[in-house]
Design a protein around this motif. Structure first.
Motif, PDB file in Angstrom:
ATOM      1  N   ASN A 274       0.740  -1.247   0.046  1.00  0.00           N
ATOM      2  CA  ASN A 274      -0.049  -0.082  -0.082  1.00  0.00           C
ATOM      3  C   ASN A 274       0.752   1.429  -0.062  1.00  0.00           C
ATOM      4  N   TYR A 275       2.286   1.228  -0.273  1.00  0.00           N
ATOM      5  CA  TYR A 275       3.067   2.282  -0.230  1.00  0.00           C
ATOM      6  C   TYR A 275       3.181   2.523  -1.748  1.00  0.00           C
ATOM      7  N   MET A 276       3.615   3.908  -2.044  1.00  0.00           N
ATOM      8  CA  MET A 276       3.659   4.235  -3.520  1.00  0.00           C
ATOM      9  C   MET A 276       4.999   4.046  -4.037  1.00  0.00           C
ATOM     10  N   LEU A 277       4.876   3.267  -5.038  1.00  0.00           N
ATOM     11  CA  LEU A 277       6.056   2.744  -6.019  1.00  0.00           C
ATOM     12  C   LEU A 277       6.591   3.972  -6.886  1.00  0.00           C
ATOM     13  N   GLU A 278       5.664   4.544  -7.648  1.00  0.00           N
ATOM     14  CA  GLU A 278       5.968   5.535  -8.793  1.00  0.00           C
ATOM     15  C   GLU A 278       4.586   6.525  -8.763  1.00  0.00           C
ATOM     16  N   GLN A 279       5.078   7.869  -9.167  1.00  0.00           N
ATOM     17  CA  GLN A 279       3.924   8.872  -9.526  1.00  0.00           C
ATOM     18  C   GLN A 279       4.495   9.393 -11.011  1.00  0.00           C
ATOM     19  N   SER A 280       3.664   9.741 -11.893  1.00  0.00           N
ATOM     20  CA  SER A 280       3.820  10.293 -12.856  1.00  0.00           C
ATOM     21  C   SER A 280       4.526  11.740 -13.003  1.00  0.00           C
ATOM     22  N   VAL A 281       3.947  12.489 -12.077  1.00  0.00           N
ATOM     23  CA  VAL A 281       4.516  13.792 -11.871  1.00  0.00           C
ATOM     24  C   VAL A 281       5.224  13.824 -10.581  1.00  0.00           C
ATOM     25  N   PRO A 282       6.458  14.538 -11.108  1.00  0.00           N
ATOM     26  CA  PRO A 282       7.646  14.581 -10.168  1.00  0.00           C
ATOM     27  C   PRO A 282       7.100  15.562  -8.987  1.00  0.00           C
TER      28      PRO A 282
ATOM     29  N   ILE B 154       1.286   1.508  -7.059  1.00  0.00           N
ATOM     30  CA  ILE B 154       1.135   1.088  -5.457  1.00  0.00           C
ATOM     31  C   ILE B 154       1.600  -0.579  -5.456  1.00  0.00           C
ATOM     32  N   SER B 155       2.472  -0.617  -4.361  1.00  0.00           N
ATOM     33  CA  SER B 155       3.023  -1.915  -3.927  1.00  0.00           C
ATOM     34  C   SER B 155       1.823  -2.819  -3.432  1.00  0.00           C
ATOM     35  N   LYS B 156       1.776  -4.080  -3.783  1.00  0.00           N
ATOM     36  CA  LYS B 156       0.805  -4.837  -3.391  1.00  0.00           C
ATOM     37  C   LYS B 156       1.661  -5.635  -2.295  1.00  0.00           C
TER      38      LYS B 156
END
Length: 96
Positions: A42-50, A65-67
């Motif tokens: 449930n923690y963010m892996l990547e976001q498309s906007v820096p 999001i991490s599973k």
């Protein structure tokens, strides 16, 4: 004000944190999930906007999001019967 500054969520915040932020800032999230041992569930892996980039309210941000660890992944185990206690402890430390 029609623009906002993108926050830093990668590997630091949960998807719940980002959903609250997105709702408050009128941002749409395009969520995808994947298994990984590198980042907790449930923690963010990547976001498309820096982070710190200005974006328009109403924008869509892609987030991954991490599973958590893949429950179907097979973990190779050594032959514990042929190992002594020290070797087992070393394997345990290395494998965490």
């Amino acid at each position: 004000m029609n623009t906002i500054t993108m926050a830093q969520f990668e590997k630091k915040k949960t998807i719940e944190d980002m959903r609250v932020w997105a709702l408050q800032n009128k941002i749409t999230l395009n969520e995808t999930f994947e298994y990984t041992k590198e980042v907790d569930e449930n923690y963010m892996l990547e976001q498309s906007v820096p982070a710190d980039k200005k974006i328009q309210k109403g924008s869509t941000v892609d987030v991954k999001i991490s599973k958590g660890a893949d429950p179907e992944e097979k973990i190779p185990l050594p032959d514990f019967a042929s190992m002594n206690g020290t070797q087992i402890e070393e394997w345990k430390e290395k494998s965490q």
